[in-house]
Structure formats: C-alpha cells, structure tokens
Design a protein around this motif. Structure first.
Motif, PDB file in Angstrom:
ATOM      1  N   ASP A   1     -32.295  38.795 -13.725  1.00  7.54           N
ATOM      2  CA  ASP A   1     -31.820  37.630 -14.251  1.00  7.54           C
ATOM      3  C   ASP A   1     -32.279  37.218 -15.611  1.00  7.54           C
ATOM      4  O   ASP A   1     -33.692  37.183 -15.638  1.00  7.54           O
ATOM      5  CB  ASP A   1     -31.989  36.513 -12.995  1.00  7.54           C
ATOM      6  N   GLY A   2     -32.036  37.193 -16.489  1.00  7.83           N
ATOM      7  CA  GLY A   2     -32.726  36.881 -17.940  1.00  7.83           C
ATOM      8  C   GLY A   2     -32.490  35.567 -18.146  1.00  7.83           C
ATOM      9  O   GLY A   2     -33.208  34.952 -19.017  1.00  7.83           O
ATOM     10  N   ASP A   3     -31.438  34.712 -17.757  1.00  8.17           N
ATOM     11  CA  ASP A   3     -31.354  33.186 -18.122  1.00  8.17           C
ATOM     12  C   ASP A   3     -31.852  32.266 -17.326  1.00  8.17           C
ATOM     13  O   ASP A   3     -31.768  31.152 -17.347  1.00  8.17           O
ATOM     14  CB  ASP A   3     -30.058  32.908 -18.611  1.00  8.17           C
TER      15      ASP A   3
ATOM     16  N   ASP B   1     -30.759  31.665 -14.023  1.00 10.31           N
ATOM     17  CA  ASP B   1     -29.930  30.900 -13.119  1.00 10.31           C
ATOM     18  C   ASP B   1     -30.053  31.298 -11.766  1.00 10.31           C
ATOM     19  O   ASP B   1     -28.910  31.068 -10.686  1.00 10.31           O
ATOM     20  CB  ASP B   1     -28.394  30.679 -13.828  1.00 10.31           C
TER      21      ASP B   1
ATOM     22  N   ARG C   1     -28.886  34.467 -10.774  1.00 11.16           N
ATOM     23  CA  ARG C   1     -28.098  35.699 -10.689  1.00 11.16           C
ATOM     24  C   ARG C   1     -28.067  36.705 -11.852  1.00 11.16           C
ATOM     25  O   ARG C   1     -28.433  36.188 -12.815  1.00 11.16           O
ATOM     26  CB  ARG C   1     -26.659  35.156 -10.725  1.00 11.16           C
TER      27      ARG C   1
ATOM     28  N   ASP D   1     -26.084  38.315 -13.848  1.00  4.57           N
ATOM     29  CA  ASP D   1     -24.723  38.409 -14.364  1.00  4.57           C
ATOM     30  C   ASP D   1     -24.550  39.668 -15.399  1.00  4.57           C
ATOM     31  O   ASP D   1     -24.680  38.955 -16.637  1.00  4.57           O
ATOM     32  CB  ASP D   1     -24.252  37.131 -14.597  1.00  4.57           C
TER      33      ASP D   1
ATOM     34  N   ASP E   1     -28.704  38.282 -19.446  1.00  4.99           N
ATOM     35  CA  ASP E   1     -28.945  39.237 -18.110  1.00  4.99           C
ATOM     36  C   ASP E   1     -28.791  40.459 -18.362  1.00  4.99           C
ATOM     37  O   ASP E   1     -29.330  41.474 -18.025  1.00  4.99           O
ATOM     38  CB  ASP E   1     -27.891  38.751 -17.236  1.00  4.99           C
TER      39      ASP E   1
HETATM   40 CA    CA Z   1     -28.476  34.998 -14.868  1.00  2.00          CA
END
Ligand code: CA
Length: 356
Positions: free
Chosen positions: A218-220, A222, A224, A226, A233
């Motif tokens: 999960d790079g942002d 949130d 998840r 995605d 992400d």
């Molecule tokens: Ca994410």
C-alpha cells in the motif's frame, strides 16, 4: 496480453444466465457442438479436487462458494499456452535484439515514461530512498508490463488459472496461483479486479496472485494494495519486488560497451548451467570484475562503468562486432521479474532513456 475474455464482459447477469452464456461462448471458441456445451467433464471433476485443495489450504468456504459454481474451462487459454515458445521445441534460432529494441524502446514509450516519471516524482523519490531501487527502473517496468497501465488484460484471472492448472503442463504452479487468487478475494480484492493476461498476471505490474499476496504494498496509506488503480501502490509494489529480489543500491543494471575485435570469447565463457531459465543465462559470459573487463579492452559507449570491484557478465545480443552489454547482478533482478534477455535489456534501456 490484451486478449479479451468472453466471460469477463458477461459477469453481471444472473448465475444461471451467466453460466449458459459462458458455456455457449466457450463452445463457440472451441468450435464444438452441443456435446461440448456441457463443458469439459474432466475439468469439472478436477474443479472438485481443486476446491478441496483450496479449502485445505485455508481459503474460506464463502469464497469457494462464490467462485466454483459457474467456473468453466477456457479453451482459448489452453490454445494460447500451447502456442508459447518452449511449449513445443521448435526453432532454436535466436533473433537479433536491435529490431526488438526499436519496437519496445520507441519514442512514444520513452515520452510517456518521462511524463509518468515527472508526474510521480515525489512518490518515486520516496520509494527510491526507502528501497534503493532507481525511480527510472520502476517506471520502465510499469511501461514494459502494461504501457503504464493502458492495457492490463481482460481475461478472468481465476478462469485462466483454473484452465491452465487443468491442462496440466505446469499443474502445481497454476493450481497454486489459482488458490492464491482465491486468497486475494478473501483479502478483499473484488472478482471484477481479478482480470489480467491469459497466463494469470494482473494489474499495472502484472503480478501473479502469489506475488501479490507476498509483495504488493500500500503506497498511498488507504490500507489496500490496489495495483489496478493506484499509481502509488503500483510503484511501491514494484519497488518492494525489486528489493525482495536483491537489488543493490548504487549499481546500474548494466552498461553498453564495445568489445575489442580480438577478444577471445572462450576465455570468458560461462561454464555454469543455470537451473533457472538456462537458455537465457547460457548467452552470458562468466563473471569478471569491471577491472578485468577493462583490462580485456572492453570500453563503455557513454555511461561510466561501475566501480572496478563490481562483478559483471558480458552479453552480445546482436553478435560480435555490435553493441554489447556488461551486466551487473541487478540485471539478474530484472530477469527475476521476467526471464528474457530482450525484456531485461529493454527495461534497462528504457530506464536510461527516461532519466536522461
Ligand atoms: Ca493503497
């Protein structure tokens, strides 16, 4: 990649209608008559076995109940798999790299790579700081896998993987990937997202399900991973893949070089047989330090050579007298992503062009 699954577009109807439509579509693809419209009985009995295997491996009953009814053989996937190089040993002639390069590292892909690089700059810098994987390499992987997300594949992934497992050429691999795909559903990925190439790769970085489970990130923030919609992400996941595969910070993937006419190739021949994709590795020389290559008269065509102590192999993809490459262990990391010399060279060259 880029093929379309008939099943994928029909997914929204009722189960009964859906099944009828899929079976009819499958029969059309196979060119079969009504007997085949009942779906392959061998496939259905294998699905019973695969369901047991999935449940024993921890997949929830809820997910199994949602997926198995209506799952049919995709004959198109089998056809594509049988058409793969290596499926049947045909020609052993190795084509030249230069035409492949001009097709895959073309002006459009470089320009789009630069745009992506600029648009994602702050994110890329942060990932490079954390992982040591160059920003341009992450962009180049994205560019090569899916043209920066513009085609990620429309095959229903679970149907493809179940069909490949049933076909049996690499059953344990594909049965494992199918079960990993079910576990993705257990983790909250939707069935709609689970689309990809006929061979079971999905999302912007074209991860197999087992790779997603192990390495997607999960790079942002949130919560998840995605890899279908989120650039953050996607890039964090590619960076994580490269770290896991052993990328060494501060070393290039390789450098274009000129080899002196008189170099005795037998002297630098590779005497090892790689257990993994041997046909790819047999084209590389043995390992030498950069200092040793220098002493043999090999010179850079522009970019500076890595430090003297760095180990590298030599690859002459267009034969003697043409541009050659000294390749570090980081090149092997790109091969880990996709074991093809042309692929790995193109990723490296696209990365160089993007950051130039
Ligand atoms: Ca994410």
């Amino acid at each position: 990649m880029g093929g379309t699954s008939r099943a994928a577009g029909l997914r929204k109807g009722s189960v009964a209608w859906l099944r009828t439509a899929i079976v009819a579509a499958a029969a059309m693809v196979a060119g079969g008559g009504p007997a085949q419209a009942q779906d392959d009985p061998g496939f259905q009995s294998y699905m019973v076995q695969l369901r047991q295997q999935a449940l024993a491996d921890g997949v929830s009953v809820r997910t199994a109940d949602a997926v198995f009814p209506g799952l049919t053989l995709n004959p198109r996937v089998i056809e594509l798999d049988r058409g793969q190089p290596g499926a049947t040993n045909t020609s052993s002639a190795i084509p030249a790299f230069a035409p492949y390069r001009s097709q895959h590292v073309d002006a459009a892909r470089i320009a789009r790579g630069r745009q992506t690089y600029l648009a994602q700059r702050s994110r890329l810098q942060r990932i490079e700081q954390q992982t040591g994987v160059p920003e341009s390499i992450m962009v180049a992987i994205w560019g090569h896998e899916t043209n920066y997300g513009s085609y990620t594949g429309n095959f229903d992934l679970l149907r493809s993987l179940a069909s490949l497992a049933y076909e049996g050429r690499r059953r344990s691999l594909f049965a494992g990937e199918f079960i990993a795909g079910l576990k993705m559903l257990d983790r909250g990925v939707t069935r709609e997202q689970l689309k990809g190439s006929w061979a079971g790769a999905t999302g912007n970085p074209q991860f197999l399900p087992s790779i997603y489970l192990r390495l997607a990130r999960d790079g942002d923030g949130d919560g998840r991973a995605d890899i279908w919609n989120s650039p953050a992400d996607t890039l964090a996941s590619i960076g994580n893949y490269f770290t896991d595969a052993g990328w060494r910070a501060g070393q290039p993937w390789g450098v274009a070089v000129t080899v002196p006419a008189g170099l005795d190739r037998s002297q630098v021949r590779n005497r090892l047989v790689s257990p993994r994709c041997p046909r790819v590795f047999e084209r590389h020389s043995g390992w030498r330090t950069i200092a040793e290559w220098r002493a043999l008269g090999v010179t850079s065509q522009g970019r500076s050579l890595p430090a003297d102590s760095v180990m590298a192999t030599l690859l002459e993809p267009d034969g003697q007298g043409a541009t050659a490459y000294l390749l570090t262990s980081n090149y092997r990391v790109i091969l880990d992503y996709n074991c093809s010399n042309f692929y790995a060279l193109s990723v490296g060259l696209l990365a160089d062009a993007v950051e130039r």
